[in-house]
Design an enzyme around this catalytic site. Structure first.
Site, PDB file in Angstrom:
ATOM      1  CE1 TYR B  54     -18.442   3.698  -3.086  1.00  0.00           C
ATOM      2  CE2 TYR B  54     -17.999   5.912  -5.101  1.00  0.00           C
ATOM      3  CZ  TYR B  54     -18.397   5.100  -4.483  1.00  0.00           C
ATOM      4  OH  TYR B  54     -20.513   5.012  -4.434  1.00  0.00           O
ATOM      5  CG  HIS B 209     -23.358  11.783  -0.451  1.00  0.00           C
ATOM      6  ND1 HIS B 209     -22.845  10.736   1.508  1.00  0.00           N
ATOM      7  CD2 HIS B 209     -23.057  10.946  -1.237  1.00  0.00           C
ATOM      8  CE1 HIS B 209     -22.894  10.199   0.657  1.00  0.00           C
ATOM      9  NE2 HIS B 209     -22.435   9.861   0.019  1.00  0.00           N
ATOM     10  CE  LYS B 564     -30.454  13.756 -11.451  1.00  0.00           C
ATOM     11  NZ  LYS B 564     -29.386  14.209 -12.073  1.00  0.00           N
TER      12      LYS B 564
END
Lengths: 328, 685
Positions: B54, B209, B564
């Protein structure tokens, strides 16, 4: 801005609409330090009374019912209409760690982006003088800073339900579909004081259940005493997918606020009285608990007397003794 | 959406399937249902796994060069990583994405970028995997139009689009629209691909994930398979035959350090999937056979002593091979701190080549077949996974379960528990909480000049906008909006028209957003998970006592804002930290996702916090943290302390510290230590 701004300057900046000053002032009224409480007193002495009082709406309901989601949409709607909106949200503190998670802004994503909105979550436990006291002081600060619509959000459990009634001009109770089950018991106190009752999540699969729940509330016998003469409470269905449902609640609330205006001075003074009495209660308890005589009696009772006596008479005698000592 | 079928009657041990005598402890043969022992009869003896790394580096040219180098170096398939603005449907010139362009992947704004990315790569002969879920329509359309302009028909394309939106709402947060609209998009993509690009896998249902967000193996299995079932339903709703659909689905698993569990997990996944589909009436063996891609765990990599990561990756790669993966990505040793350097990427590629050529991994069909330990682990995992799937089922299916936060809460609880076990050195990590070595030489890492990338993309966008037929763009976008509103026409088909007209990714996403709206997730954080996973020990008590002393002298508890910034949606760290600090006695504010520095500054001031904790995993801190510091200073809030945690290369530390950051917590930081450090920095006045 320095952290320790003199109270007078803080009051001035706050009244000029400085958000940072407002934030600092709220911290001051929530502080447990005596020097902060003295400073807060001085700050209040410098606040001018507002031209017209703000409207204070209490919003309460069980965790997960959708209070913050509703406030996000409703508050944004109010901002669009030209209001300046302050949201004071009380989040529970953990009894074991004393800490808290204050996540309300994650659910008020839209409102938190508005310049005309001020959102301040507070942990319940830091509010030593009792929830209502710090909240009503914070509400007065918001009012002085030019916010004309103040929303007080609490978890509708335990003591906070009474407190929200004490500080708010009107109370909106949010209920989940199927949330009428506890109608007779735990939620009664809350239901009796709610000027508006709305069932949330009234869409999709839950629509029918929401309608049924609303019917239960509409028809349940209630000891509600209308706050405003000639205005009974209203019932609503809310769906966040249907902006009209929020608009219809807000029309009712606006009508209520308009009618409430002439009554507000009297309400404020009632609110102030109950505020004072609550602070007295708290202060008394703190003083009594830390008094050497009381502590000695408690020790004596714990170590020996409890095997042959009950505490009631002893407690009364101890208090009498304390008051007599003081009087002398 | 229909609920998934009830599984109450589906005892794992008793189900009858063709070609087997149907007991879990007799899992049949490789290549035969329920495929526990492998999806193909001869496995790697005839066809080794595909080496699929990836990659995505900022610009299309750079990534293209990396791809060509990788193909020449023995790689057999491509896998594209996109940058976060692309994932979230923003063009590179959007004001919300200034810190994110070209970070963690390649920026793709138009067909022209995709053409640069695939330049010189024969798309009829190269299988291309694309990790895209949010902006799946424009990215897939750009790819199809790129092939078309290379002279390759859609029919000839092979590869996979991740297209797994449901897990985004659970763990990774790179969604754009609300769940129902997103699942509709998935269904329409499946329908278009099955009709026009039958060799292209229309979905890669991903547990990876979840694993990286802290899910247990059973949770990863259960929620991924449950998502798979939801997509089967969505495809059916879009009119695709269920068998055709299942034949074009693939799965994507993480491989962590629990070697035997991972070997068993891949087997349990195949067995469970075959059984679940069988229950729905699927009979074709090809459809019943679960095929998968695996990637070694990025979370298991450490910042300390990074050469150890080569060993970890090798072990994880071997479990993928022994679990019978169809393709594999091996992580690079530097991925706990940065995107891989060329040298690190080469070693990770060679790890797979060594496994393939130098070991006997490809000599046997199923070396673990018959192991009693593996069998027992399969049964245990499958039983637990079925119970979790039933819980989703009982909630009314995955979309409802996600909106109620059921899988999210379970995964978060597992993550917090795991963190506590590591902090207590209950779970050992060499070089982190045991056998620690000081003075490790720092490794050379790749750095990205985010501003330069952004400027280049902005210029390219302007060039495309200036040279296209605006009338045609408007018409194709209007047609797309119309289809989104009415449900008439296929959304991918119409997006391809817009892509041909050179509509940008942001314009296409905006057109759909006008109808579907943009999804705002509620960040759920739990208290008690970290501090409560065992009785408060002396260490937690010591932090709590210190917090109480702070409160007594300051009039309130220390107040922390966890936030964030930018488009990075990996929020495991932020949530674990927020929950743990509340357990330590802090008052913790949690900011919504995807904030700008301005928004974080305002929340910090309004809530009058003592300290801001910024969680950063995709490199946006380089741009956004200094911006935040400037804003705080300009607002007279220099007393607010800022700490940063996450993936932060050592080379960034000086810049962050000179901007005023007081502490930096990398992977492997112990939370009680972090709390003490934060308290050290709070102004006691």
């Amino acid at each position: 801005m320095s952290r320790a701004l003199p109270p007078q300057e803080l009051a001035e900046r706050l009244q000029q609409g400085d958000r940072h000053a407002l934030a600092r002032a709220i911290t001051l009224v929530e502080s447990t330090l005596e020097k902060d409480q003295v400073a807060a007193d001085e700050l209040f002495a410098h606040l001018k009374s507002p031209a017209s009082p703000s409207f204070r709406l209490g919003i309460t309901g069980a965790p997960g019912v959708g209070k913050s989601t509703f406030i996000d949409t409703f508050g944004t709607h109010l901002c669009d209409q030209g209001h300046r909106v302050a949201v004071l949200a009380i989040d529970p503190s953990s009894p074991t760690s004393g800490g808290s998670l204050l996540g309300d802004k994650t659910r008020m994503d839209q409102l938190s982006l508005r310049d005309s909105a001020f959102i301040r979550p507070s942990p319940a436990s830091t509010v030593l003088g009792g929830l209502a006291i710090a909240t009503s002081a914070a509400a007065r600060l918001c009012e002085a800073a030019g916010y004309d619509f103040i929303i007080i959000e609490t978890v509708g459990t335990g003591q906070s339900e009474r407190h929200v009634v004490d500080v708010a001009d009107a109370v909106l109770l949010l209920v989940e579909p199927g949330g009428g089950d506890g109608l007779q018991a735990s939620k009664r106190g809350l239901i009796e004081h709610a000027d508006f009752i709305a069932v949330t999540k009234a869409d999709g699969d839950l629509r029918a259940l929401a309608e049924k729940t609303l019917m239960e509330f509409t028809h349940a016998p209630s000891a509600y005493t209308p706050r405003l003469p000639a205005r009974s409470r209203t019932f609503h269905l809310l769906s966040m997918h249907d902006p009209a449902s929020v608009a219809s609640v807000s029309v009712e609330i606006a009508a209520f606020a308009e009618l409430a205006r002439p009554h507000q001075p009297a309400w404020r003074s009632q609110q102030a009285e109950s505020e004072f009495l609550q602070v007295m209660e708290r202060t008394l308890i703190e003083r009594v608990r830390s008094h050497p005589l009381i502590q000695a009696q408690a020790q004596a009772y714990a170590s020996a007397e409890h095997v042959r006596r009950l505490p009631f008479v002893l407690a009364k005698q101890t208090i009498d003794q304390l008051l007599v000592d003081k009087a002398e | 959406m229909k609920p998934i079928p009830s599984l109450a009657d589906l005892a794992f041990e008793e189900l009858k399937l063709p070609h087997t005598t149907a007991r879990a402890d007799d899992p049949g043969l490789p290549g035969f249902a329920p495929f526990v022992r492998g999806p193909y009869a001869s496995m790697y003896v005839t066809n080794p796994w595909t080496l699929r790394q990836y990659a995505g580096f900022s610009t299309a040219e750079e990534t293209n060069a990396f791809f060509r180098q990788a193909l020449a170096g023995g790689q057999t398939g491509l896998s594209v990583a996109f940058d976060l603005p692309t994932h979230r449907g923003y063009d590179s010139d959007h004001p919300r994405v200034t810190g994110d362009v070209g970070k963690a992947g390649v920026a793709i704004d138009t067909v022209e970028d995709m053409k640069r990315l695939m330049d010189g790569i024969p798309l009829d002969r190269t299988s291309v995997s694309m990790t895209m879920n949010g902006a799946v329509l424009p990215v897939l359309a750009f790819f199809i139009v790129t092939a078309e302009e290379q002279g390759v028909a859609a029919r000839a394309l092979s590869g996979t689009i991740q297209n797994d939106i449901l897990k985004e709402y659970m763990v990774r947060n790179t969604y754009i629209y609300p769940p129902a609209a997103s699942v509709r998009i998935v269904g329409e993509i499946m329908a278009w691909l099955s009709a026009h690009a039958p060799r292209f896998n229309s979905i890669s249902v991903s547990g990876y994930h979840m694993h990286e967000a802290g899910a247990t193996a059973a949770q990863e299995l259960a929620y991924t398979l449950a998502n798979g079932l939801a997509y089967v339903q969505a495809g059916r709703a879009a009119g695709v035959n269920m068998e055709t659909l299942a034949e074009r689905m693939s799965f994507f698993w993480a491989q962590g350090m629990d070697y035997l569990t991972e070997v068993a997990k891949l087997r349990a996944a195949r067995g469970l999937w075959a059984r679940l589909l069988w229950q729905l009436g699927v009979r074709s063996p090809k459809a019943l056979a679960l095929r998968c891609h695996c990637q070694t765990s990025g979370w298991s990599l450490t910042r300390h002593d990074p050469l150890n990561n080569v060993v970890r990756t090798t072990i994880e790669a071997l479990s993928a091979v022994h679990g019978h993966t169809q393709s594999l990505h091996t992580n690079s040793l530097d991925e706990a701190v940065a995107l891989p350097s060329d040298e690190a990427a080469r070693i990770s590629r060679q790890t797979q080549l060594i496994l393939r050529h130098e070991t006997d991994a490809c000599a046997l069909i199923d070396p673990w077949g018959g192991s009693l330990e593996i069998k027992q682990r399969i049964t245990a995992l499958a039983t637990e996974a079925l119970a979790l799937i039933e819980e989703i089922d009982a909630a009314g299916g995955m979309i409802t379960a996600i909106s109620q936060g059921i899988p999210q809460r379970r995964i978060e609880h597992a993550a917090a528990t795991r963190q506590r076990r590591i902090d207590q050195a209950h779970d050992r990590i060499v070089g982190v909480n045991c056998h620690h070595r000081d003075n490790v030489e720092p490794i050379a890492i790749r750095n990205i000049d985010n501003r330069a990338v952004r400027e280049a993309q902005v210029a390219r966008l302007a060039a495309v906008r200036a040279s296209r037929d605006q009338q045609r763009v408007n018409e194709t976008l209007a047609a797309l909006e119309h289809a989104a509103t009415t449900g008439e026409g296929n959304l991918l088909e119409l997006t391809i028209h817009a892509a041909r007209a050179r509509a940008t990714l942001g314009e296409i996403s905006d057109a759909l957003e006008r109808i579907f709206t943009r999804h705002n997730a509620v960040v759920q954080v739990m208290t008690g998970a970290y501090g409560g996973s065992m009785a408060p020990d002396d260490e937690i008590q010591a932090v709590r006592d210190r917090v109480a002393r702070f409160a007594a002298s300051n009039g309130r508890r220390p107040r922390l804002l966890v936030a964030k910034m930018g488009q990075d949606g990996h929020d495991r760290g932020a949530k674990v930290v927020a929950g743990a600090f509340a357990d330590f006695g802090f008052d913790v504010d949690v900011a919504p996702m995807f904030r700008t520095p301005e928004e974080v500054c305002r929340q910090a001031l309004d809530n009058d916090v003592h300290v801001i904790g910024i969680s950063t995993l995709a490199g946006a801190h380089q741009t956004l943290v200094p911006e935040l510091m400037t804003l705080l200073n300009d607002s007279g809030a220099a007393h607010v302390r800022v700490v940063v945690g996450g993936i932060i290369p050592d080379t960034d530390h000086d810049a962050l510290c000179s901007a005023g950051v007081v502490a930096i917590f990398g992977p492997g930081s112990r939370l009680p230590d972090c709390a003490h450090q934060v308290l050290d920095h709070l102004d006691p006045a």
